[in-house]
Design an enzyme around this catalytic site. Structure first.
Site, mmCIF file in Angstrom:
data_model
loop_
_atom_site.group_PDB
_atom_site.id
_atom_site.type_symbol
_atom_site.label_atom_id
_atom_site.label_comp_id
_atom_site.label_asym_id
_atom_site.label_seq_id
_atom_site.Cartn_x
_atom_site.Cartn_y
_atom_site.Cartn_z
ATOM 1 N N SER A 85 17.008 -29.426 -1.442
ATOM 2 C CA SER A 85 16.184 -29.886 -2.628
ATOM 3 C C SER A 85 16.415 -31.225 -2.738
ATOM 4 C CB SER A 85 16.570 -29.186 -3.993
ATOM 5 O OG SER A 85 16.409 -30.102 -5.116
ATOM 6 N N HIS A 89 -30.941 -23.916 14.146
ATOM 7 C CA HIS A 89 -30.520 -22.602 14.636
ATOM 8 C C HIS A 89 -29.503 -22.888 15.560
ATOM 9 C CE1 HIS A 89 -30.774 -18.467 16.304
ATOM 10 N NE2 HIS A 89 -31.765 -18.193 15.292
ATOM 11 N N ARG A 115 -17.176 -16.403 8.893
ATOM 12 C CA ARG A 115 -16.635 -17.742 9.460
ATOM 13 C C ARG A 115 -15.357 -18.260 8.757
ATOM 14 N NH1 ARG A 115 -20.982 -20.954 12.107
ATOM 15 N NH2 ARG A 115 -22.760 -20.050 12.193
ATOM 16 N N SER A 173 -22.662 -14.176 7.022
ATOM 17 C CA SER A 173 -22.234 -15.106 7.858
ATOM 18 C C SER A 173 -21.233 -16.025 7.628
ATOM 19 C CB SER A 173 -23.524 -15.663 8.605
ATOM 20 O OG SER A 173 -23.233 -16.695 9.605
ATOM 21 N N GLN A 222 -28.800 -4.916 13.360
ATOM 22 C CA GLN A 222 -28.844 -6.035 13.906
ATOM 23 C C GLN A 222 -27.514 -6.466 14.374
ATOM 24 O OE1 GLN A 222 -30.316 -10.251 12.357
ATOM 25 N NE2 GLN A 222 -31.967 -9.227 13.418
ATOM 26 N N HIS A 261 16.027 -0.275 -8.913
ATOM 27 C CA HIS A 261 15.844 -1.314 -10.203
ATOM 28 C C HIS A 261 16.617 -2.545 -10.034
ATOM 29 C CE1 HIS A 261 14.388 2.894 -11.529
ATOM 30 N NE2 HIS A 261 15.722 3.105 -11.194
#
Length: 481
Positions: A284, A81, A333, A329, A236, A154
């Site tokens: 290049s 945790h 992250r 979660s 929550q 165009h």
């Protein structure tokens, strides 16, 4: 393992600014967690919890950045945790305060509130960079407001505009992006002290069901954390629609940046405008003459990533069942930091390009002269009518000569010789002396120069007025190739 033996995100290892990289760093995140625990304890003490002493608060204050990451990693392996690992590590360096750290709180008290602080600070960084990019393009628009250039619809030649007027189209989209980022920044509130499912039940228990004190705690923690007010209700977590709102604003900017960079790439192919090209830069590895628009290509490449990340936030919000699920979660992250880091990079490159745009007036003039004779035919017809000619007869002469000149250009590979053909046609003798004036490119740009001035006065300057300090601190952006 060495750094070169494992994957590193190019967002931080190659492109992103130090300030945005720090904003999403562990040091910023976890010191913010500790500051939130301090704010919570401070508010709880002020509202009457006598078990929280000044010594405890001072001990916490002295250890906000004193983070033992090895201990945290060890505790997380043991406890599985992350928040409780940090609670324990904070308690080790704050033994007096250890009993009251995280008192009444759920994990989302630190994770979500810290995220909101980080999002707020990240938006402040982006807004400052956006106004600097707008300022750079505004200077470019003013400098070239009178320079005629061939317009394209165009991607085919159309009526003339000016180089500065075209830049105002880019600026206008960026102003909309500024408005969007300002709105999500100003709409951002705080989760506050809401408890495990948003009901504040744990705090009600802590304060003996005194709802006034629980509400005061929510407001006080919010104020101590630098926000004006908390969200009125949460589950929550704070609602993940907030993330979607922010990433959609960034995705909209990504679309703008992609469009601007694409326009510059097209103009670079025409050799009319180029992004800055350094003295020793190689375009290049094989073709030494090339001046590839690598900065604008980088903008386009990264802008697509910004736009793609918006779907992550929308999908995450859509599956947050009831009071919350944890499948947000891992995605957040990645998606939230990457959106901010990528937008930060694109803004830096955009300012770099805008600061150093190179214009080639002679190339622009030559292309105008290739197309202007066809565009001037209506002016020529009107001039002939004023000299007594018949419009329909004049139109037929112009039509025939235009087709002849078009054949010469497309089939024979010659230059546009319509004006030479008109000069040689006796019918047009009455207006031969008027042709130079009729073919002056500045007479074909309409009100473009005035539009540039009015747009900057009425739209750009008011939008940038609150950011004079940020603009005054603008520095040249050095890019890593």
């Amino acid at each position: 393992m060495s750094a070169n033996a494992k994957y590193q995100s190019p967002l931080t290892s190659r492109y992103a600014s130090e300030e945005m990289s720090f904003n999403f760093s562990n040091d910023k995140r976890f010191s913010t967690w500790r500051k939130l625990w301090l704010n919570l304890a401070t508010a709880e003490q002020q509202l009457g919890l006598t078990d929280i002493t000044d010594d405890m608060l001072e001990e916490m204050r002295q250890n906000l950045t004193n983070i033992d990451y090895d201990l945290v990693a060890e505790e997380e392996r043991r406890r599985r945790h992350d928040v409780m690992a940090h609670v324990h590590a904070f308690g080790v360096v704050c033994p007096k305060a250890a009993p009251i750290i995280h008192l009444g709180a759920t994990s989302c008290f630190v994770t979500d509130n810290a995220d909101l602080i980080i999002l707020r600070d990240g938006l402040d960084i982006l807004i400052s960079k956006l106004v600097r990019a707008i300022d750079s393009l505004t200077n470019f628009a003013v400098a070239h407001k009178d320079l005629p250039t061939l317009g394209f619809t165009h991607f085919q030649p159309a009526q003339l505009t000016t180089v500065g007027k075209r830049a105002t189209l880019w600026i206008q989209e960026l102003l909309w992006d500024l408005r969007n980022l300002e709105r999500v920044r100003n709409d951002l509130l705080f989760r506050g002290a809401k408890g495990t499912t948003g009901t504040q039940a744990s705090f009600m228990a802590l304060f003996d069901n005194q709802v006034d004190k629980v509400e005061a705690l929510d407001q006080l923690v919010t104020k101590l954390s630098g926000f004006a007010k908390p969200y009125a209700v949460t589950g929550q977590t704070y609602l993940r629609k907030v993330d979607a709102d922010i990433l959609n604003a960034m995705a909209s900017f990504g679309s703008t940046a992609h469009k601007i960079a694409t326009d510059i790439r097209l103009l670079a192919n025409l050799k009319e405008i180029e992004e800055p090209f350094e003295k020793n830069q190689i375009g290049s590895s094989a073709m030494a003459y090339k001046r590839n628009p690598m900065r604008c290509e980088r903008i386009c490449s990264l802008a697509r990533h910004i736009m793609a990340l918006a779907s992550d936030a929308l999908n995450t919000n859509s599956v947050q069942w009831l009071e919350r699920t944890l499948d947000d979660s891992a995605n957040r992250r990645i998606s939230l930091p990457e959106a901010f880091l990528t937008t930060d990079i694109v803004l830096s490159v955009l300012q770099n390009v805008s600061d150093g745009l190179v214009v080639y007036p002679k190339v622009i003039e030559r292309r105008i002269q290739q197309e202007l004779p066809f565009m001037a035919t209506e002016n020529i017809i009107m001039a002939m009518v004023k000299k007594g000619g018949d419009r329909q007869v004049c139109h037929e002469h112009i039509r025939v000569l235009s087709h002849q000149s078009g054949y010469h250009v497309k089939v024979e590979g010659g230059e546009n010789d319509l004006i030479s053909r008109i000069r040689e046609e006796p019918y047009f003798a009455p207006i031969i002396e008027d042709l130079p004036a009729l073919l002056n490119p500045s007479t074909f740009i309409g009100a473009a120069p005035t539009q540039v001035v009015r747009f900057i006065e009425n739209e750009v300057q008011p939008a940038l007025a609150p950011y004079t300090e940020a603009i005054s601190q603008k520095q040249a952006v050095q890019l890593q190739v």
